[in-house]
Design an enzyme around this catalytic site. Sequence first.
Site, PDB file in Angstrom:
ATOM      1  N   GLY A   8       1.652  20.307 -48.160  1.00 46.37           N
ATOM      2  CA  GLY A   8       1.700  20.918 -46.818  1.00 46.37           C
ATOM      3  C   GLY A   8       1.020  20.977 -45.794  1.00 46.37           C
ATOM      4  O   GLY A   8       0.604  21.955 -45.178  1.00 46.37           O
ATOM      5  N   ALA A   9      -0.006  19.806 -45.872  1.00 48.07           N
ATOM      6  CA  ALA A   9      -1.036  19.824 -45.028  1.00 48.07           C
ATOM      7  C   ALA A   9      -0.884  19.459 -43.598  1.00 48.07           C
ATOM      8  O   ALA A   9      -1.892  19.526 -42.678  1.00 48.07           O
ATOM      9  CB  ALA A   9      -1.977  18.728 -45.619  1.00 48.07           C
ATOM     10  N   THR A  10       0.308  19.204 -43.109  1.00 46.79           N
ATOM     11  CA  THR A  10       0.445  18.991 -41.599  1.00 46.79           C
ATOM     12  C   THR A  10       0.562  19.908 -40.766  1.00 46.79           C
ATOM     13  O   THR A  10       0.577  19.641 -39.463  1.00 46.79           O
ATOM     14  CB  THR A  10       1.921  17.717 -41.494  1.00 46.79           C
ATOM     15  OG1 THR A  10       2.798  18.780 -41.994  1.00 46.79           O
ATOM     16  CG2 THR A  10       1.557  16.643 -42.373  1.00 46.79           C
ATOM     17  N   GLY A  12      -0.097  24.570 -40.085  1.00 43.96           N
ATOM     18  CA  GLY A  12      -0.441  25.800 -40.385  1.00 43.96           C
ATOM     19  C   GLY A  12      -1.407  25.904 -41.528  1.00 43.96           C
ATOM     20  O   GLY A  12      -2.853  25.463 -41.232  1.00 43.96           O
ATOM     21  N   ARG A  33       5.289  16.100 -45.705  1.00 46.56           N
ATOM     22  CA  ARG A  33       6.638  15.397 -45.326  1.00 46.56           C
ATOM     23  C   ARG A  33       6.721  14.363 -44.142  1.00 46.56           C
ATOM     24  O   ARG A  33       7.254  13.141 -44.227  1.00 46.56           O
ATOM     25  CB  ARG A  33       8.206  16.221 -45.294  1.00 46.56           C
ATOM     26  CG  ARG A  33       8.247  17.111 -46.480  1.00 46.56           C
ATOM     27  CD  ARG A  33       9.500  17.998 -46.267  1.00 46.56           C
ATOM     28  NE  ARG A  33       9.128  19.105 -45.346  1.00 46.56           N
ATOM     29  CZ  ARG A  33       9.493  19.131 -44.063  1.00 46.56           C
ATOM     30  NH1 ARG A  33      10.483  18.235 -43.642  1.00 46.56           N
ATOM     31  NH2 ARG A  33       9.209  20.090 -43.316  1.00 46.56           N
ATOM     32  N   ASP A  59       8.020  14.691 -49.951  1.00 49.66           N
ATOM     33  CA  ASP A  59       8.509  16.049 -49.909  1.00 49.66           C
ATOM     34  C   ASP A  59       8.439  16.448 -51.411  1.00 49.66           C
ATOM     35  O   ASP A  59       9.082  16.075 -52.499  1.00 49.66           O
ATOM     36  CB  ASP A  59       9.942  15.898 -49.679  1.00 49.66           C
ATOM     37  CG  ASP A  59      10.644  17.171 -49.717  1.00 49.66           C
ATOM     38  OD1 ASP A  59      10.387  18.283 -49.966  1.00 49.66           O
ATOM     39  OD2 ASP A  59      11.579  17.426 -48.577  1.00 49.66           O
ATOM     40  N   TYR A 152      13.800  34.716 -49.786  1.00 48.36           N
ATOM     41  CA  TYR A 152      12.488  34.161 -49.596  1.00 48.36           C
ATOM     42  C   TYR A 152      11.470  35.368 -50.551  1.00 48.36           C
ATOM     43  O   TYR A 152      10.544  34.639 -51.419  1.00 48.36           O
ATOM     44  CB  TYR A 152      12.178  34.431 -48.216  1.00 48.36           C
ATOM     45  CG  TYR A 152      10.699  34.194 -47.911  1.00 48.36           C
ATOM     46  CD1 TYR A 152       9.961  32.907 -48.182  1.00 48.36           C
ATOM     47  CD2 TYR A 152       9.748  34.983 -47.639  1.00 48.36           C
ATOM     48  CE1 TYR A 152       8.602  32.710 -47.812  1.00 48.36           C
ATOM     49  CE2 TYR A 152       8.464  35.202 -47.295  1.00 48.36           C
ATOM     50  CZ  TYR A 152       7.897  33.714 -47.433  1.00 48.36           C
ATOM     51  OH  TYR A 152       6.632  33.645 -47.211  1.00 48.36           O
TER      52      TYR A 152
END
Length: 251
Positions: A8-10, A12, A33, A59, A152
């Site tokens: 999830g590096a793209t 935040g 992704r 993903d 969540y």
Amino acid sequence: MKTIFITGATAGFGKAIAYTFAQHAWRLILNGRRQDRLEALATELRNDYGADVLTLPFDVRDREAVVQAIRNLPHEWKWVDLLVNNAGLASGLSTIQEGDFADWDVMLDTNVKGLLNVFRCIAPTMVERGQGHIINIGSIAGKQTYLRGNVYCATKAAVNALSEAMRIDLLPHGIRVTQICPGAAETEFSLVRFKGDAERAKQAYAGYKPLTAQDIADIVYFAATRPGHVVLNDIVVTPLAQASPYYMHKG
């Protein structure tokens, strides 16, 4: 030179973590992704810091893609010193009896199964070397359930339990396991939760100063750079205005 693998590096937390570790001359394996964002980030890090970067656009929900990408890492990239399981999201904010099956699936598949998919492929090489560090990005939602948080919160409670299990099972192999549980942080989190409703997302951070992605990146770096015998097992961090998922002081 040490190597960090960030999911999830793209955007935040993940993007801020990538910048922070690039500034300290770590090699980076970046996953996301969105390939266009991933390649743009890699180019920025190479240009700004001379970083050594490898991108893996998959993903985390796609187990076959995860396995193939990690199995086919170039030999010089196979030894990961630090895995940051950051990829995760919240989708929707309904009561559980009105929950959307698709929202449930994407949260469970990303936050729990996706984390496990990547962990399962990386952890054996750490065991083989007898060293390594796993940092799981959890949430205060995994510590205390809040109204309309239901599934969540359940996924982040699972991350909490899995972090404890990893720490136990990996203990004989010299591998550190850290969980970092942020409270309210202004990233794309609310924009994703509210499915692109920018005004609603903006209101989630109105009236107080939330955490930033850089705040979390700094904590990740601090945890990762403690002496080898020191493990920060479980870190809960909130903005000053937040005491729990329920209690927020807004001016």
